[in-house]
Design an enzyme around this catalytic site. Structure first.
Site, short mmCIF file in Angstrom:
data_model
loop_
_atom_site.label_atom_id
_atom_site.label_comp_id
_atom_site.label_asym_id
_atom_site.label_seq_id
_atom_site.Cartn_x
_atom_site.Cartn_y
_atom_site.Cartn_z
N TYR A 106 -12.07 69.02 41.58
CA TYR A 106 -13.40 68.46 41.31
C TYR A 106 -14.37 69.57 40.96
CZ TYR A 106 -11.63 64.06 43.23
OH TYR A 106 -10.91 62.91 43.45
N ASN B 133 -14.81 55.55 36.71
CA ASN B 133 -14.24 55.64 35.37
C ASN B 133 -13.80 54.25 34.90
OD1 ASN B 133 -12.78 56.24 33.05
ND2 ASN B 133 -11.10 57.24 34.14
N CYS C 153 -8.54 60.40 34.95
CA CYS C 153 -9.20 60.87 36.17
C CYS C 153 -8.21 61.13 37.29
CB CYS C 153 -10.29 59.89 36.61
SG CYS C 153 -9.71 58.20 36.87
N HIS C 154 -6.98 60.59 37.16
CA HIS C 154 -5.96 60.85 38.18
C HIS C 154 -5.55 62.32 38.21
CE1 HIS C 154 -3.71 59.90 34.45
NE2 HIS C 154 -2.83 60.78 34.89
N GLU D 220 4.00 62.23 35.38
CA GLU D 220 3.69 63.29 34.41
C GLU D 220 4.45 64.58 34.73
OE1 GLU D 220 -0.53 63.66 33.91
OE2 GLU D 220 -0.76 61.58 33.28
#
Length: 206
Positions: free
Chosen positions: A145, A168, A176-177, A203
């Site tokens: 963050y 979001n 945003c993850h 991912e």
């Protein structure tokens, strides 16, 4: 005896419903197509099943405007869109075919970046700055963050970055993850911690 306690009646009624459903689906498609042609459709939407649960996808003529998890209450999200965008909302899958295809490719590990027109009117100010930065976080990578706050031009606005991610309107598509706490723990997420961890694992594995 009522039909509710009559198995044969229930079977027959179910059969009628099953036969009528394709016709109703075709009627909805025609209505949606006509509304789109006549410019009287504010928001088209559909839902899809994914490894992180049911997702609502909503689009205006400008582009994808909303992605929502089931835990966010799809009906409540549609009501919010009616208030903020326009009341003419219809389930219209054809407008969202490209979004669905790209979502399926993403969850299959074949897509690392979304290429969709986006309607960003639901985000403003610093929140918009944060969301504009998120696609620059590489697939399979994360930023804290604090790092996102600095990259967005306000190094001290760490809490505001958290708020921007939490609100979001386009999760998954605007990633945003990929924003986590400085200690590496996941932090909050609109779809829940399990969904966030699942996306990060997907991912990493691709």
């Amino acid at each position: 005896m009522t039909t509710a306690s009559n198995p044969e009646a229930e079977r027959l009624l179910a059969g009628v419903s099953e036969r009528e459903e394709p016709a109703l689906a075709r009627l909805r498609e025609r209505l949606a197509a006509r509304a789109g042609r006549e410019g009287i459709l504010d928001v088209a939407y559909r839902t899809i099943d994914t490894p992180v649960g049911s997702l609502l996808l909503a689009s205006t003529e400008e582009g994808l405007i909303r992605v929502a998890y089931a835990v966010q209450d799809h009906q409540a999200v549609l009501a919010q869109l009616a208030d903020k965008v326009g009341p003419r909302i219809l389930e219209a899958p054809p407008r969202l075919e490209d979004a669905v295809r790209q979502m399926e490719e993403y969850f299959a590990g074949r897509r690392t970046r979304f290429d969709l027109p986006l309607d960003r009117r639901l985000s403003r100010g610093f929140r918009r700055d944060v969301l504009d930065h998120l696609p620059r976080i590489a697939y399979g990578r994360t930023e804290s963050y604090a790092e996102v706050a600095a990259a967005s031009g306000s190094p001290k606005a760490v809490r505001a970055v958290g708020t921007a991610c939490a609100t979001n309107p386009l999760p998954v598509v605007v990633p945003c993850h990929r924003v986590v706490r400085s200690d590496g723990s996941p932090g909050g997420y609109a779809g829940g911690e399990a969904a966030k961890l699942a996306l990060l694992a997907l991912e990493r594995a691709a």
